[in-house]
Each structure stands twice: as C-alpha cells, then as structure tokens.
Design an enzyme around this catalytic site. Sequence first.
Site, PDB file in Angstrom:
ATOM      1  N   LYS A 127       0.870  -1.190   0.000  1.00 30.10           N
ATOM      2  CA  LYS A 127       0.000   0.000   0.000  1.00 30.10           C
ATOM      3  C   LYS A 127       0.895   1.224   0.000  1.00 30.10           C
ATOM      4  O   LYS A 127       2.028   1.176   0.496  1.00 30.10           O
ATOM      5  CB  LYS A 127      -0.869   0.024   1.254  1.00 30.10           C
ATOM      6  CG  LYS A 127      -2.100   0.891   1.121  1.00 30.10           C
ATOM      7  CD  LYS A 127      -3.259   0.097   0.521  1.00 30.10           C
ATOM      8  CE  LYS A 127      -4.452   0.937   0.202  1.00 30.10           C
ATOM      9  NZ  LYS A 127      -5.612   0.086  -0.130  1.00 30.10           N
ATOM     10  N   ASP A 167      -7.100   4.168  -4.436  1.00 29.22           N
ATOM     11  CA  ASP A 167      -7.753   4.046  -3.119  1.00 29.22           C
ATOM     12  C   ASP A 167      -8.368   5.428  -2.860  1.00 29.22           C
ATOM     13  O   ASP A 167      -8.610   6.185  -3.821  1.00 29.22           O
ATOM     14  CB  ASP A 167      -6.740   3.642  -2.040  1.00 29.22           C
ATOM     15  CG  ASP A 167      -7.399   3.186  -0.737  1.00 29.22           C
ATOM     16  OD1 ASP A 167      -7.889   2.059  -0.670  1.00 29.22           O
ATOM     17  OD2 ASP A 167      -7.468   3.983   0.233  1.00 29.22           O
TER      18      ASP A 167
HETATM   19  P1  NDP Z   1     -12.993   7.697  -2.781  1.00 29.05           P
HETATM   20  O1  NDP Z   1     -11.923   8.675  -2.592  1.00 29.05           O
HETATM   21  O2  NDP Z   1     -13.548   7.460  -4.141  1.00 29.05           O
HETATM   22  O3  NDP Z   1     -14.223   8.040  -1.819  1.00 29.05           O
HETATM   23  C1  NDP Z   1     -14.062   8.116  -0.457  1.00 29.05           C
HETATM   24  C2  NDP Z   1     -15.380   8.490   0.183  1.00 29.05           C
HETATM   25  O4  NDP Z   1     -15.277   8.348   1.597  1.00 29.05           O
HETATM   26  C3  NDP Z   1     -15.760   9.943  -0.061  1.00 29.05           C
HETATM   27  O5  NDP Z   1     -17.153  10.058  -0.045  1.00 29.05           O
HETATM   28  C4  NDP Z   1     -15.130  10.642   1.133  1.00 29.05           C
HETATM   29  O6  NDP Z   1     -15.740  11.869   1.482  1.00 29.05           O
HETATM   30  C5  NDP Z   1     -15.360   9.643   2.225  1.00 29.05           C
HETATM   31  N1  NDP Z   1     -14.301   9.765   3.240  1.00 29.05           N
HETATM   32  C6  NDP Z   1     -12.976   9.582   3.058  1.00 29.05           C
HETATM   33  N2  NDP Z   1     -12.295   9.806   4.180  1.00 29.05           N
HETATM   34  C7  NDP Z   1     -13.229  10.146   5.091  1.00 29.05           C
HETATM   35  C8  NDP Z   1     -13.147  10.486   6.448  1.00 29.05           C
HETATM   36  N3  NDP Z   1     -11.964  10.530   7.091  1.00 29.05           N
HETATM   37  N4  NDP Z   1     -14.303  10.760   7.095  1.00 29.05           N
HETATM   38  C9  NDP Z   1     -15.506  10.719   6.434  1.00 29.05           C
HETATM   39  N5  NDP Z   1     -15.627  10.398   5.141  1.00 29.05           N
HETATM   40  C10 NDP Z   1     -14.516  10.106   4.493  1.00 29.05           C
HETATM   41  O7  NDP Z   1     -12.427   6.331  -2.168  1.00 29.05           O
HETATM   42  P2  NDP Z   1     -12.923   4.837  -2.415  1.00 29.05           P
HETATM   43  O8  NDP Z   1     -14.388   4.796  -2.614  1.00 29.05           O
HETATM   44  O9  NDP Z   1     -12.036   4.222  -3.408  1.00 29.05           O
HETATM   45  O10 NDP Z   1     -12.548   4.165  -1.002  1.00 29.05           O
HETATM   46  C11 NDP Z   1     -13.471   4.076   0.075  1.00 29.05           C
HETATM   47  C12 NDP Z   1     -13.040   2.960   1.010  1.00 29.05           C
HETATM   48  O11 NDP Z   1     -12.991   1.712   0.302  1.00 29.05           O
HETATM   49  C13 NDP Z   1     -11.652   3.125   1.635  1.00 29.05           C
HETATM   50  O12 NDP Z   1     -11.665   2.548   2.924  1.00 29.05           O
HETATM   51  C14 NDP Z   1     -10.769   2.270   0.717  1.00 29.05           C
HETATM   52  O13 NDP Z   1      -9.590   1.854   1.365  1.00 29.05           O
HETATM   53  C15 NDP Z   1     -11.713   1.113   0.449  1.00 29.05           C
HETATM   54  N6  NDP Z   1     -11.425   0.299  -0.728  1.00 29.05           N
HETATM   55  C16 NDP Z   1     -11.290   0.872  -1.960  1.00 29.05           C
HETATM   56  C17 NDP Z   1     -11.072   0.055  -3.073  1.00 29.05           C
HETATM   57  C18 NDP Z   1     -10.995   0.607  -4.439  1.00 29.05           C
HETATM   58  O14 NDP Z   1     -10.845  -0.180  -5.377  1.00 29.05           O
HETATM   59  N7  NDP Z   1     -11.115   1.899  -4.654  1.00 29.05           N
HETATM   60  C19 NDP Z   1     -10.915  -1.394  -2.924  1.00 29.05           C
HETATM   61  C20 NDP Z   1     -11.152  -1.889  -1.587  1.00 29.05           C
HETATM   62  C21 NDP Z   1     -11.378  -1.053  -0.550  1.00 29.05           C
HETATM   63  P3  NDP Z   1     -14.982  13.261   1.153  1.00 29.05           P
HETATM   64  O15 NDP Z   1     -15.141  13.429  -0.325  1.00 29.05           O
HETATM   65  O16 NDP Z   1     -15.678  14.270   1.963  1.00 29.05           O
HETATM   66  O17 NDP Z   1     -13.550  13.058   1.564  1.00 29.05           O
HETATM   67  O1  2IT Z   2      -7.941  -1.670  -0.656  1.00 29.06           O
HETATM   68  C1  2IT Z   2      -7.899  -2.167  -1.797  1.00 29.06           C
HETATM   69  O2  2IT Z   2      -8.014  -3.378  -1.976  1.00 29.06           O
HETATM   70  C2  2IT Z   2      -7.701  -1.264  -2.933  1.00 29.06           C
HETATM   71  N1  2IT Z   2      -7.634  -0.055  -2.742  1.00 29.06           N
HETATM   72  C3  2IT Z   2      -7.538  -1.812  -4.313  1.00 29.06           C
HETATM   73  C4  2IT Z   2      -6.129  -2.253  -4.548  1.00 29.06           C
HETATM   74  C5  2IT Z   2      -5.813  -2.704  -5.948  1.00 29.06           C
HETATM   75  O3  2IT Z   2      -4.630  -3.017  -6.152  1.00 29.06           O
HETATM   76  O4  2IT Z   2      -6.680  -2.763  -6.812  1.00 29.06           O
END
Ligand code: NDP
Ligand code: 2IT
Length: 446
Positions: A127, A167
């Site tokens: 990561k 992420d």
């Molecule tokens: P994005 O940046 O696309 O979206 C994040 C969302 O969460 C936004 O709505 C953001 O709001 C909110 N957010 C982020 N930080 C905070 C915080 N500290 N408090 C409140 N709201 C918060 O990210 P993703 O959708 O990609 O990721 C969301 C989660 O999913 C994370 O935990 C990530 O690690 C996990 N994840 C992502 C994957 C991926 O493929 N993208 C895969 C597996 C897990 P704001 O805009 O106000 O910051």
């Molecule tokens: O938390 C996760 O699994 C991710 N942000 C996706 C990682 C990836 O390599 O696609």
Amino acid sequence: MVQNNVSEFMEKLIAKNPGETEFHQAVFEVYNSVMGFVDKNPKYKKARILERIAEPERMLTFRVAWVDDKGEVQVNRGYRIQMNSAIGPYKGGLRFHPTVTASVLKFLAFEQVFKNSLTTLPMGGGKGGSDFDPKGKSDNEVMAFCQKFMQELFRHIGPDTDVPAGDIGVGGREIGFLFGQYKKLRNEFTGVLTGKGLNWGGSLIRPEATGYGALYFVEEMLATRKDSLDSKIIVISGSGNVAQYACEKAHQMGGKVVTLSDSDGYIYDPEGINAQKLAFVIDLKNVKRGRIKDYATKFGCKFVAGKRPWEVKCDVALPCATQNEIDGNDAKKLVKNGCFCVGEGANMPSTPEAIEVFLGAKILYGPGKAANAGGVATSGLEMSQNSMRLGWTREEVDQRLNCIMKAIHAQCVEYGKQGNFINYVNGANIAGFIKVADAMIDQGVM
Ligand code: NDP
Ligand code: 2IT
C-alpha cells in the site's frame, strides 16, 4: 491461554511500532483469529511466521516537492509499504488524503496481504500514498503532484515487482497522470498500475468491481439464511468509487438504498437512490467534484450535517468510506434498529468494539478483507489481460469477479464455521493466513 499469547505478541509489536494505533488494531484482529490455529500447527511457530508477517519487507518514504498554481512550492511525503511478496508481486492501492501516515498505510498494507491471498490470485500485499489532499486542487496541480510522486516511486515498482492502484483520493484521473509519468521515465508501456483507462490497458468492470464484489459477497451471506436483498433497506456511507457501485448493484438486486455520505454528513432519501439519482451522484463526485449535500438540494431530501448514517433504521449496512467509521455505539444502534447484515466496502471501517457487538449479536458480518476484495481481484484480472495483451468482455470479467467472491465466501465458511454461526472474521483471517504462511515457509527464512 490464547489471549495471553496474543497480548505477548502485541506488547512486542507495539514497542517496535510505537504510536501506530491503526496498525496495532489491524494486527491484533488477525493475531486473535489465527493464534489458536498457529498453536495447533507448530511449523508456523518454529518459522516465527507471526513475527515475520507483521514486519514489512520494505518501507519507502520520500519527499514530494511540487509547484502549485500560484507558483508556490509545496512539500508532501510519499510512501510505499511493500509488506509481503510470498505469493506474488506487491499489490495494493495508493491513498492521497491529509490523514495518511505510516500507521494508516501499514494497516492497509497488512490487510491487503490477507485480502489478496483470499482472492485466489497470485498477488502479494502493499500500500502507498501521500498526505497530499486532492480536494480543492486544480487538475493541473493534481497532475504536477502525481508526476513528482512518480518521479521517485518509479524506481521501486514494476509489473513483476509492485503494482499500485487507486484508493481514497486516487481514481482514474490520478492513475492516468501516474501512468503517463512512469511510461515517460521507463520508456516502457507495461501493466505497472491497475485501474487504467479502458483505451490504454484498463479492464472493463474495474471501476465497478469493489462495490459490485461487496454486493456479491453480501448476496452469498444472505443466502446462508435463505434470504436475499429483495426489498431490504440499505444504508451506505461514502459517495466515492466504492459507495457508488455498491449503491448501483444493491439497487439492481432489488434493495432500497436510502443514504450516502461524505466527510460533511449524510443524505437520507427514504424513496431510495435509483439509477437516475445515482447518475447525478457520479457526475457530482467524479466530474464536478462537489459535495453530497447538493443531492439533498437537488432531490428535496434531508441532509444531516456532521453525522454518519448509522442512526438510520435499516436491514443491511454497507460502510464504504473509511476506517473506524462505525464505533461500538453506532454498532449497538444498528443492531437495535434491526440491521442484521453488515458488508464492509471500506477497509477496517468497524472498530474492535463494533466488531464485538456484531459478533455478539450473531448478525451476518462480512469484514473488509473478504467483502471488498473484488476491487483488487479485478486488478488481478487487469494484470492477466495486460500480460496476455488482450481484453475480456464486460460479461467475462463480471462473471470471473462473481466466481471469486463466491470462492472467498466459501473459504470464510470453511474456516469460520462455529456450529450454525459463521464467524467471517476468523474465516477470512485464517484462510488468508494459511496460503501466505505456507509460501513463506516454502521459500525459507527471509
Ligand atoms: P474515494 O476517494 O472514491 O471516496 C471516499 C469516500 O469516503 C468519499 O465520499 C469521502 O468523502 C469519504 N471519506 C474519506 N475519508 C473520510 C473520512 N476521514 N471521514 C468521512 N468520510 C470520508 O475512495 P474509495 O471509494 O475508493 O474508497 C473508500 C473505502 O474503500 C476506503 O476505505 C478504501 O480503502 C476502500 N477500498 C477501496 C477500493 C478501491 O478499489 N477503490 C478497494 C477496496 C477497498 P470526502 O469526499 O468528503 O472526503
Ligand atoms: O484496498 C484495496 O483493496 C484497494 N484499494 C484496491 C487495490 C488494488 O490493487 O486494486
């Protein structure tokens, strides 16, 4: 007995990694699940797998200095944690958010090791990211930052070494800038990043994969109780990549999604978020880069400032924003209001107290490293397509994603069954652990 052992390990880990509370939390959860299993299998103790698995193979931190639109120099810190390469090249996302620290990235890298192992694909865990905040920055500033970030990272990654992805704060736009810079520096067009654009090596379904995968996993959990998502009330946090496609699939499966959120608060739409309303959210968040509050103005529903959506009555909760967003009290409220299924789209969204409440109430609780593995699994499928220099159809990738989520669920059941109850925490941790630990033993002490 087991608890004592865990405490001993944790004491050493905390002394070695002081102040890194998120990292401690993630390791404690896994140790707690696997300790009984390790006790019964002395080969893991002899090889000191538990000590080795919590020690990153390599940690990189570097300065990222860049110039903003006003001509002023900005300084951020970049990181890459290369946690474990026993079963494949390091693989995991990059997070750009002001709360990024070594502790946050070490917890994420640690989780990634077990998650990637569960996907059945050959990927190690890593990561990275930065404390850079993309909010309020122009496209030009984001590009400048990404180029400078890659100016250092490029030495440490590669399609057979370490393959980053998105992420929080890193989506298609950032991956594009990062990829462009990598290609420029190396003079190579390779699958070094996943989440690429469709016309330059990306995979169909990758943007949807984490959200869709989480819902395929939820579907499997509900099936163990002969139930489905049909007519269920669903509460989702976040409104980014994972939340958007969790919302889409939940709606397609017959559920009614009534909330989305961002760091300002949540919207409550009792009529449900349908395809047309979701299209508004996707444009608002991904193109206009606006706030979720605008949804309430547009569709005339409630916006609750400064709060998380767990107070809303629901059947199913899908945390899709960030770590520790459900605490013990939130969990109690959810269970009291009748929520009987939690599927984690985010990484470690539930505190240890919240997990205790869910397991104590014997609800269906799918932890992130199992439920959100569809994103990285589809990254793995992107890597396969890049290696073969061809692309699969949408249907083919979706079908493979669905099979992988079913396989992850089956592993959780195999290792997490406690009578009639499935402890998905233990199931995911033990199943993920075995493959990595055995590979480490096979490859000798290092
Ligand atoms: P994005 O940046 O696309 O979206 C994040 C969302 O969460 C936004 O709505 C953001 O709001 C909110 N957010 C982020 N930080 C905070 C915080 N500290 N408090 C409140 N709201 C918060 O990210 P993703 O959708 O990609 O990721 C969301 C989660 O999913 C994370 O935990 C990530 O690690 C996990 N994840 C992502 C994957 C991926 O493929 N993208 C895969 C597996 C897990 P704001 O805009 O106000 O910051
Ligand atoms: O938390 C996760 O699994 C991710 N942000 C996706 C990682 C990836 O390599 O696609």
